[in-house]
Scaffold this motif. Structure first.
Motif, mmCIF file in Angstrom:
data_model
loop_
_atom_site.group_PDB
_atom_site.id
_atom_site.type_symbol
_atom_site.label_atom_id
_atom_site.label_comp_id
_atom_site.label_asym_id
_atom_site.label_seq_id
_atom_site.Cartn_x
_atom_site.Cartn_y
_atom_site.Cartn_z
ATOM 1 N N GLN A 126 0.796 -1.226 0.000
ATOM 2 C CA GLN A 126 0.000 0.000 0.000
ATOM 3 C C GLN A 126 0.830 1.279 0.000
ATOM 4 O O GLN A 126 0.310 2.335 0.306
ATOM 5 N N ASP A 127 2.070 1.203 -0.407
ATOM 6 C CA ASP A 127 2.853 2.430 -0.537
ATOM 7 C C ASP A 127 3.197 2.607 -2.012
ATOM 8 O O ASP A 127 4.326 2.430 -2.428
ATOM 9 N N VAL A 128 2.196 2.904 -2.820
ATOM 10 C CA VAL A 128 2.363 3.006 -4.267
ATOM 11 C C VAL A 128 2.503 4.473 -4.672
ATOM 12 O O VAL A 128 1.741 5.332 -4.235
ATOM 13 N N ARG A 129 3.496 4.749 -5.521
ATOM 14 C CA ARG A 129 3.672 6.092 -6.074
ATOM 15 C C ARG A 129 2.750 6.232 -7.287
ATOM 16 O O ARG A 129 2.924 5.536 -8.286
ATOM 17 N N VAL A 130 1.782 7.120 -7.182
ATOM 18 C CA VAL A 130 0.735 7.235 -8.198
ATOM 19 C C VAL A 130 0.847 8.563 -8.934
ATOM 20 O O VAL A 130 1.050 9.618 -8.308
ATOM 21 N N MET A 131 0.712 8.508 -10.261
ATOM 22 C CA MET A 131 0.573 9.730 -11.042
ATOM 23 C C MET A 131 -0.866 9.802 -11.530
ATOM 24 O O MET A 131 -1.378 8.852 -12.121
ATOM 25 N N LEU A 132 -1.526 10.920 -11.246
ATOM 26 C CA LEU A 132 -2.923 11.114 -11.612
ATOM 27 C C LEU A 132 -3.045 11.965 -12.866
ATOM 28 O O LEU A 132 -2.353 12.979 -13.011
ATOM 29 N N VAL A 133 -3.931 11.540 -13.756
ATOM 30 C CA VAL A 133 -4.273 12.351 -14.924
ATOM 31 C C VAL A 133 -5.793 12.459 -14.943
ATOM 32 O O VAL A 133 -6.494 11.449 -15.031
ATOM 33 N N ASP A 134 -6.305 13.684 -14.839
ATOM 34 C CA ASP A 134 -7.757 13.872 -14.799
ATOM 35 C C ASP A 134 -8.098 15.218 -15.417
ATOM 36 O O ASP A 134 -7.479 16.240 -15.088
ATOM 37 N N ASP A 135 -9.086 15.221 -16.315
ATOM 38 C CA ASP A 135 -9.474 16.473 -16.961
ATOM 39 C C ASP A 135 -10.483 17.259 -16.130
ATOM 40 O O ASP A 135 -11.003 18.281 -16.572
ATOM 41 N N ASN A 136 -10.755 16.788 -14.918
ATOM 42 C CA ASN A 136 -11.665 17.490 -14.013
ATOM 43 C C ASN A 136 -10.942 17.704 -12.682
ATOM 44 O O ASN A 136 -10.662 16.761 -11.955
ATOM 45 N N GLN A 137 -10.624 18.968 -12.374
ATOM 46 C CA GLN A 137 -9.817 19.255 -11.190
ATOM 47 C C GLN A 137 -10.511 18.856 -9.889
ATOM 48 O O GLN A 137 -9.869 18.365 -8.955
ATOM 49 N N ASP A 138 -11.812 19.075 -9.789
ATOM 50 C CA ASP A 138 -12.532 18.702 -8.564
ATOM 51 C C ASP A 138 -12.470 17.189 -8.357
ATOM 52 O O ASP A 138 -12.213 16.711 -7.243
ATOM 53 N N ARG A 139 -12.685 16.449 -9.429
ATOM 54 C CA ARG A 139 -12.647 14.990 -9.324
ATOM 55 C C ARG A 139 -11.236 14.516 -8.991
ATOM 56 O O ARG A 139 -11.049 13.570 -8.221
ATOM 57 N N MET A 140 -10.225 15.194 -9.565
ATOM 58 C CA MET A 140 -8.850 14.823 -9.269
ATOM 59 C C MET A 140 -8.543 15.044 -7.785
ATOM 60 O O MET A 140 -7.822 14.253 -7.167
ATOM 61 N N GLY A 141 -9.108 16.092 -7.208
ATOM 62 C CA GLY A 141 -8.914 16.327 -5.782
ATOM 63 C C GLY A 141 -9.499 15.202 -4.939
ATOM 64 O O GLY A 141 -8.909 14.779 -3.940
ATOM 65 N N GLN A 142 -10.659 14.687 -5.348
ATOM 66 C CA GLN A 142 -11.276 13.578 -4.633
ATOM 67 C C GLN A 142 -10.433 12.302 -4.773
ATOM 68 O O GLN A 142 -10.256 11.550 -3.812
ATOM 69 N N LEU A 143 -9.937 12.084 -5.984
ATOM 70 C CA LEU A 143 -9.056 10.936 -6.214
ATOM 71 C C LEU A 143 -7.809 11.024 -5.352
ATOM 72 O O LEU A 143 -7.390 10.049 -4.733
ATOM 73 N N ASP A 144 -7.214 12.206 -5.353
ATOM 74 C CA ASP A 144 -6.003 12.452 -4.570
ATOM 75 C C ASP A 144 -6.259 12.122 -3.095
ATOM 76 O O ASP A 144 -5.471 11.405 -2.452
ATOM 77 N N ALA A 145 -7.378 12.615 -2.553
ATOM 78 C CA ALA A 145 -7.691 12.392 -1.140
ATOM 79 C C ALA A 145 -7.915 10.904 -0.855
ATOM 80 O O ALA A 145 -7.456 10.378 0.168
ATOM 81 N N ALA A 146 -8.603 10.215 -1.770
ATOM 82 C CA ALA A 146 -8.880 8.791 -1.573
ATOM 83 C C ALA A 146 -7.594 7.977 -1.611
ATOM 84 O O ALA A 146 -7.404 7.047 -0.813
#
Length: 205
Positions: free
Chosen positions: A15-35
């Protein structure tokens, strides 16, 4: 590099995975980031599109790439194919809707998991685990195939190099083989490499 990546991913299973997020919706990306952060993962990069995704992978060295878009563009599989070809790592593509041809193109480009209907926080961890497992299995098959192809090429070229020595030096088959083997040992390289260098030199004469 692949061995280091496998080590990273094995660590990622804890559970210590380095993740790169790509999202065209900033609000949704914030939720993903928090999760992701709540699940113990480290978000190392956030992109709004896939335009410079390969450069971001080079810079950030993520263990996995998560892409969440409403509708993938026709250029998205090409961008992902560059990652799979040049910087292989698991890629998860979440999409609100998609057609079968886009899904096929994405999978051919190296996407480890394609999830239609978008992403919900509760689905993140199992999807990440499946994507990593599929990626590792696929990379293992690729390495096995490459090793088999190399062995066949080595065998073919050794036979050809033996034939050249037998024809040009008057050697018998055993002497020709031992000559090649001794050259390989002296240079500390594979027998196939010696055979190919001898074939290349013979073609120049």
């Amino acid at each position: 590099m692949l061995g280091e990546l496998h080590n990273d991913l094995n660590r990622g299973n804890e559970q210590d995975v380095r993740v790169m997020l790509v999202d065209d919706n900033q609000d949704r990306m914030g939720q993903l980031d928090a999760a992701l952060t709540a699940s113990g993962h480290q978000v190392v990069g956030r992109l709004l599109d896939t335009d410079d995704i390969l450069g971001a992978v080079d810079t950030l060295h993520p263990d996995i790439v998560l892409i969440d878009v409403d509708s993938p563009s026709r250029d998205t599989p090409e961008s992902l194919g560059q990652i799979s070809r040049d910087r292989p790592r698991p890629i998860v593509l979440f999409a609100q809707n998609s057609d079968s041809e886009t899904i096929r193109r994405a999978m051919r480009a190296g996407v480890s998991a394609y999830v239609v209907d978008g992403m919900t926080p509760g689905r993140l961890q199992p999807v990440i685990e499946v994507a990593i497992a599929r990626f590792q299995e696929f990379q293992g098959l690729k390495q096995e195939l490459a090793s088999t192809k190399l062995k066949l090429a080595d065998r073919r070229d050794v036979e050809k190099a033996k034939g050249l020595l037998m024809k040009r030096k008057g050697m018998d088959e055993n002497t020709a083989y031992e000559t090649l083997r001794r050259m390989a040992m002296d240079r500390n390289i594979r027998l196939g490499e010696v055979a190919r260098s001898l074939i290349a030199a013979a073609e120049l004469l």
